[in-house]
Design an enzyme around this catalytic site. Sequence first.
Site, short mmCIF file in Angstrom:
data_model
loop_
_atom_site.label_atom_id
_atom_site.label_comp_id
_atom_site.label_asym_id
_atom_site.label_seq_id
_atom_site.Cartn_x
_atom_site.Cartn_y
_atom_site.Cartn_z
N GLU A 124 52.35 89.08 -11.04
CA GLU A 124 53.73 89.35 -10.62
C GLU A 124 54.54 89.91 -11.78
OE1 GLU A 124 57.59 86.85 -8.85
OE2 GLU A 124 55.88 85.80 -9.74
N LYS A 178 58.84 91.59 -1.43
CA LYS A 178 58.71 90.14 -1.24
C LYS A 178 59.44 89.72 0.02
CE LYS A 178 58.71 85.89 -3.96
NZ LYS A 178 59.06 85.26 -5.25
N CYS A 203 53.99 85.16 -5.47
CA CYS A 203 54.33 83.83 -5.99
C CYS A 203 54.69 82.83 -4.88
CB CYS A 203 55.44 83.95 -7.02
SG CYS A 203 55.56 82.49 -8.10
#
Length: 402
Positions: free
Chosen positions: A233, A288, A340
Amino acid sequence: MKRITTDIFLGLLAALLFSAFIYLDEFGFTIKLANTLLGIAAIASLLYIPRRSVLIAGFFIGLFWFYWIAYSFKYQGVGYMEPFITLGFGIIYLLFFAPLALTNKPYIRALLLFGLSFVAPFGWNWLKPELLFVESYIGIYKYQFAIVLAALSLPALIHDKKYRFAPLVLLIAALNFGYPPQKDAPLKIKLVQTHIPQEKKWTREQLYPTVSLIFSEIQKATREGYDVVVLPESVFPLFLNKEPRLIATLKKASHKIVIVTGALLLEDGKHYNVAYKFENGNYTIAKKLVLVPFGEYIPLPKFARKFINDTFFSGASDFVTAKAPTDFIIKGVKFRNAICYEATTDAIYENHPKYVIAISNNAWFTPSIEPTLQNLLLRYFARKYGVTIYHATNDRGTGIIK
């Protein structure tokens, strides 16, 4: 005074039992029998300890599981808030478990605890009671957790001593008899783990060494014959779409190997935490979907968000999210993308993908149990949905998760 001391001891003991599986895993002790017995003891303790002890247990569970969350605040210039954030998580989970303290009846506590297993305070879903059994002989599904609660609480309703513990036989029905099948992707995938300290990650001096490291890893994976290389990330600590020379170099490299990498995206004045996939000279972007509460967005009403961002984060605004999960098609194989925190949410497993590529930056929370807790959660979701997760991280946690 003696009673207060006893209540504190029992509450602390319950919290230790509830947290033991994390710390055992942290130090490399994954023993299914031990985790089974500790998990059962932890749930039983919450059902039977005195009411005041429940509050103490909730407070320490919050600390034992989430003390590390405060570590990230020093990198945002508000390190003085660390002790308050840590204490705050203790109080949040004291309140989370507080309904159990409203009664002494274990079967009512069992119903309450089952209900609480569906609750995520402020959208933070990392405390799952079923997670205690992810590496045990007990299954992780809700019905199995309900059976455990029934087996442990029903003895309180049986007055005949000969049959008091008969409900424990129900635990047999909660045993893990297998999870959905998980398969390896038909590609050779290189997962890169970097070790860039968070305090250096975003500095100008670190930028050139970081970019050099990235291309070194890409070249190494290419020489080793991998089909895909996955980098962590935000491993590119910049808005990659605003760096045409880097984009051109990555496009060129992608004729020999598919590259999946984390970076930032600046689009229409909005900031996105994204993954880029480069393949055959082209690239696509996955934004995301699920942001980290209090890390990437403030889960409060708009007026409160603005006040907190202006007061504590120098006016920074929340990140913007995608509207749906993104799938990458890599050499004809479909992979769900996860960045994540979102890899540990149900939303990312919508429509039951077979393979997930997850990228994380765990250096925010070094040193702590965060990578271990994240890995346990990834195992939970991988088994729950029959998914194979390919996880690349900065710091700890890289690996294939089943």
